[in-house]
Design a protein around this motif. Structure first.
Motif, PDB file in Angstrom:
ATOM      1  N   HIS A   1      -4.742 -33.180 -43.181  1.00 22.05           N
ATOM      2  CA  HIS A   1      -4.380 -34.311 -42.928  1.00 22.05           C
ATOM      3  C   HIS A   1      -4.411 -33.727 -40.962  1.00 22.05           C
ATOM      4  N   LEU A   2      -4.797 -32.997 -40.847  1.00 18.59           N
ATOM      5  CA  LEU A   2      -5.342 -32.068 -39.262  1.00 18.59           C
ATOM      6  C   LEU A   2      -6.608 -32.837 -39.110  1.00 18.59           C
ATOM      7  N   ARG A   3      -7.734 -33.479 -39.935  1.00 16.27           N
ATOM      8  CA  ARG A   3      -8.888 -34.084 -39.672  1.00 16.27           C
ATOM      9  C   ARG A   3      -8.129 -35.287 -39.312  1.00 16.27           C
ATOM     10  N   ASP A   4      -7.558 -35.846 -40.288  1.00 16.61           N
ATOM     11  CA  ASP A   4      -7.290 -37.752 -40.408  1.00 16.61           C
ATOM     12  C   ASP A   4      -6.924 -37.473 -39.102  1.00 16.61           C
ATOM     13  N   ILE A   5      -5.478 -37.282 -38.656  1.00 20.62           N
ATOM     14  CA  ILE A   5      -4.480 -36.740 -37.594  1.00 20.62           C
ATOM     15  C   ILE A   5      -5.659 -36.908 -36.457  1.00 20.62           C
ATOM     16  N   HIS A   6      -6.797 -36.391 -36.070  1.00 20.69           N
ATOM     17  CA  HIS A   6      -7.549 -35.892 -34.639  1.00 20.69           C
ATOM     18  C   HIS A   6      -8.282 -37.431 -35.034  1.00 20.69           C
ATOM     19  N   ARG A   7      -8.781 -37.294 -35.614  1.00 22.23           N
ATOM     20  CA  ARG A   7      -9.973 -38.905 -35.928  1.00 22.23           C
ATOM     21  C   ARG A   7      -9.416 -40.314 -35.681  1.00 22.23           C
ATOM     22  N   PHE A   8      -8.158 -40.415 -36.018  1.00 26.73           N
ATOM     23  CA  PHE A   8      -6.747 -41.660 -35.715  1.00 26.73           C
ATOM     24  C   PHE A   8      -7.055 -41.125 -34.020  1.00 26.73           C
ATOM     25  N   THR A   9      -6.516 -40.192 -34.057  1.00 21.82           N
ATOM     26  CA  THR A   9      -6.399 -40.014 -32.392  1.00 21.82           C
ATOM     27  C   THR A   9      -7.078 -40.278 -31.230  1.00 21.82           C
ATOM     28  N   GLU A  10      -8.771 -40.732 -31.831  1.00 24.09           N
ATOM     29  CA  GLU A  10      -9.950 -40.598 -31.316  1.00 24.09           C
ATOM     30  C   GLU A  10      -9.959 -41.485 -31.831  1.00 24.09           C
TER      31      GLU A  10
END
Length: 117
Positions: free
Chosen positions: A76-85
């Protein structure tokens, strides 16, 4: 030497995000012409039709809505971070050092300070 990126115009950002079906609106106050784009709300998971907010309790991160709370997994955290970037890249939004290191939470509520806020 650091490369400087061209800041997209407001209309370019609207066009880019509109093509991706984002809802975009101008800030009602506190903005200056030519100022860099700012994201006013952090991305979250959609849980039961509501966008969740990331909550940090010191020992674990959680996604919380008004009716539901689930533990955040590393995926979840990786996906949110990637989306934000990717969102910041598309909009030309300013990158903050602490946000570049990893996913930041909307709220921090540690057990030792609970009730003292």
């Amino acid at each position: 030497m650091a490369k400087t990126k061209k800041q997209p115009t407001y209309n370019e950002v609207l066009s880019t995000l509109g093509n991706e079906r984002f809802d975009v609106s101008p800030a009602s106050e506190g903005t200056e012409k030519g100022a860099p784009v700012r994201l006013l709300a952090k991305p979250g998971l959609v849980l039961n039709g509501e966008i969740s907010r990331l909550l940090d309790r010191g020992y674990q991160k959680f996604f919380k809505t008004s009716k539901l709370e689930i533990p955040a997994t590393a995926d979840h955290l990786r996906d949110i971070h990637r989306f934000t970037e990717e969102l910041k890249e598309a909009t030309g939004a300013q990158e903050m050092y602490n946000e570049a290191l990893g996913t930041t939470s909307d709220t921090y509520m540690y057990d030792r300070v609970k009730g003292r806020e």
